[in-house]
Design a protein around this motif. Structure first.
Motif, short mmCIF file in Angstrom:
data_model
loop_
_atom_site.label_atom_id
_atom_site.label_comp_id
_atom_site.label_asym_id
_atom_site.label_seq_id
_atom_site.Cartn_x
_atom_site.Cartn_y
_atom_site.Cartn_z
N TYR A 1 76.39 50.84 -11.87
CA TYR A 1 76.01 49.54 -12.43
C TYR A 1 74.55 49.60 -12.88
N THR A 2 74.23 48.85 -13.92
CA THR A 2 72.87 48.82 -14.45
C THR A 2 72.23 47.48 -14.16
N GLN A 3 71.01 47.54 -13.67
CA GLN A 3 70.27 46.34 -13.31
C GLN A 3 68.90 46.34 -13.98
N LEU A 4 68.54 45.20 -14.53
CA LEU A 4 67.24 45.04 -15.19
C LEU A 4 66.33 44.20 -14.30
N ILE A 5 65.11 44.68 -14.11
CA ILE A 5 64.11 43.92 -13.35
C ILE A 5 63.19 43.24 -14.35
N SER A 6 63.18 41.91 -14.35
CA SER A 6 62.33 41.19 -15.30
C SER A 6 60.86 41.37 -14.94
N LYS A 7 59.98 40.99 -15.84
CA LYS A 7 58.54 41.10 -15.58
C LYS A 7 58.12 40.23 -14.41
N GLU A 8 58.92 39.19 -14.14
CA GLU A 8 58.63 38.31 -13.01
C GLU A 8 59.24 38.82 -11.71
N ALA B 1 62.62 39.30 -11.22
CA ALA B 1 64.01 38.88 -11.03
C ALA B 1 64.95 40.04 -11.36
N LYS B 2 66.04 40.16 -10.60
CA LYS B 2 67.04 41.19 -10.82
C LYS B 2 68.19 40.63 -11.64
N ILE B 3 68.45 41.25 -12.78
CA ILE B 3 69.45 40.75 -13.73
C ILE B 3 70.48 41.84 -14.00
N SER B 4 71.75 41.51 -13.82
CA SER B 4 72.80 42.47 -14.16
C SER B 4 72.87 42.63 -15.68
N VAL B 5 72.81 43.87 -16.15
CA VAL B 5 72.83 44.12 -17.59
C VAL B 5 74.17 43.67 -18.19
N ALA B 6 75.21 43.58 -17.36
CA ALA B 6 76.50 43.11 -17.86
C ALA B 6 76.39 41.71 -18.45
N GLU B 7 75.47 40.89 -17.92
CA GLU B 7 75.27 39.55 -18.44
C GLU B 7 74.65 39.56 -19.84
N LEU B 8 73.97 40.63 -20.17
CA LEU B 8 73.25 40.70 -21.45
C LEU B 8 74.05 41.43 -22.53
N LEU B 9 75.18 42.03 -22.15
CA LEU B 9 75.91 42.88 -23.09
C LEU B 9 76.28 42.20 -24.40
N PRO B 10 76.77 40.93 -24.38
CA PRO B 10 77.10 40.31 -25.68
C PRO B 10 75.93 40.32 -26.65
N SER B 11 74.73 39.97 -26.17
CA SER B 11 73.55 39.96 -27.04
C SER B 11 73.18 41.37 -27.46
N ASP C 1 61.77 46.74 -23.78
CA ASP C 1 60.59 46.73 -22.92
C ASP C 1 60.91 47.32 -21.54
N ALA C 2 62.10 46.97 -21.01
CA ALA C 2 62.48 47.44 -19.68
C ALA C 2 62.62 48.96 -19.65
N ILE C 3 63.20 49.53 -20.72
CA ILE C 3 63.33 50.99 -20.79
C ILE C 3 61.96 51.64 -20.89
N ARG C 4 61.11 51.07 -21.72
CA ARG C 4 59.77 51.63 -21.91
C ARG C 4 58.91 51.51 -20.65
N GLU C 5 59.08 50.41 -19.92
CA GLU C 5 58.26 50.14 -18.73
C GLU C 5 58.96 50.53 -17.43
N ASN C 6 60.07 51.26 -17.55
CA ASN C 6 60.80 51.75 -16.38
C ASN C 6 61.25 50.60 -15.47
N ARG C 7 61.83 49.56 -16.06
CA ARG C 7 62.31 48.41 -15.29
C ARG C 7 63.83 48.32 -15.29
N LEU C 8 64.49 49.43 -15.64
CA LEU C 8 65.94 49.50 -15.51
C LEU C 8 66.28 50.35 -14.28
N GLN C 9 67.32 49.95 -13.57
CA GLN C 9 67.76 50.70 -12.40
C GLN C 9 69.27 50.91 -12.45
#
Length: 254
Positions: free
Chosen positions: A127-134, A136-146, A99-107
């Motif tokens: 570094y890659t950062q994801l902006i949630s729909k709310e 919030a700024k989330i480091s993509v490194a935290e999501l890598l395992p999933s 969703d983030a890629i499609r909605e341009n919410r990755l930085q």
């Protein structure tokens, strides 16, 4: 927090002490006082935990569950629910990435790197950062395992590289010697189509492949030695540079 305590009642008491230490005073932001909501999750480190990434993933699942269900006490992850909840967590972050890629919410964020041997040209760690729909700024490194377990890591690698190349293309006139250090997922080691794709991307953006330095984690190299060697050879033949990230963390780094 790592604790040797595994008694449920004592763990809940620990959670209450954490809550009390944080809930003492509200946070003041621009004359407004905000009382943060606190949710705490816990899990046991036993034979069911595969590795550090799995431990962090399960602990985060516990915290997410406490937050989603507004559980005010420390929530201990049920052993029998681990597999299912871990799968749901992987699905959640995979969908969030798509969703983030499609909605341009990755930085991409660029941190300057200083050369200790005095080389010329600017260097930046990407570094890659994801902006949630709310918001919030989330480091993509935290999501890598999933992301890696779900098999969509190649999509992330390609987005990061393509976006970085666009940035390099924009700045070529200002500094043709600038380098980008880019971290790739472990999945890239087995992606036979990555280097042909990269070659075409460099050509279309008119960027010298030498300006790309790909970071490969030492633990990934050790775990996939042959694939890592072949992958590094293909990148070097293309003209890219290679760096080992987090070198020295293994028992025998030499």
């Amino acid at each position: 927090i790592l604790t040797p305590e595994n008694d449920e009642n004592k763990l809940i008491a620990l959670g209450e002490r954490i809550r009390e230490s944080i809930d003492t005073d509200p946070v003041s932001i621009k004359d407004q006082k905000i009382s943060p909501e606190l949710y705490i999750g816990a899990t046991a480190l036993d034979s069911n935990i595969a590795d550090v990434s799995d431990a962090l993933s399960v602990a985060k699942s516990a915290c997410d569950y406490a937050w989603e269900n507004e559980i005010q006490t420390l929530y201990i992850f049920a052993r029998e629910s681990r597999s299912l909840t871990g799968t749901r967590l992987d699905q959640k972050w995979t969908q969030e990435l798509e969703d983030a890629i499609r909605e341009n919410r990755l930085q991409l964020l660029y941190q300057p790197v200083v050369s200790i041997v005095g080389n010329s040209g600017d260097r930046y760690q990407v570094y890659t950062q994801l902006i949630s729909k709310e918001g919030a700024k989330i480091s993509v490194a935290e999501l890598l395992p999933s992301i890696e377990r779900s098999g969509v890591s190649s999509m992330l690698d390609r987005w990061v590289v393509a976006t970085a190349l666009s940035k390099l293309e924009e700045n070529t006139d200002k500094n043709s010697e600038s380098l980008f250090f880019i971290k790739l997922t472990t999945g890239a080691l087995n992606d036979q189509q990555f280097t042909p794709w990269l070659e075409k991307q460099c050509a279309s953006h008119n960027v010298n492949p030498f300006r790309l330095v790909f970071d490969m984690r030492e633990e990934s190299i050790v775990s996939h030695l042959k694939d890592a060697r072949d992958f590094a050879t293909r990148l070097q033949q293309l003209g890219c540079q290679i760096a080992i990230d987090a070198f020295g963390i293994s028992q025998e780094p030499e």
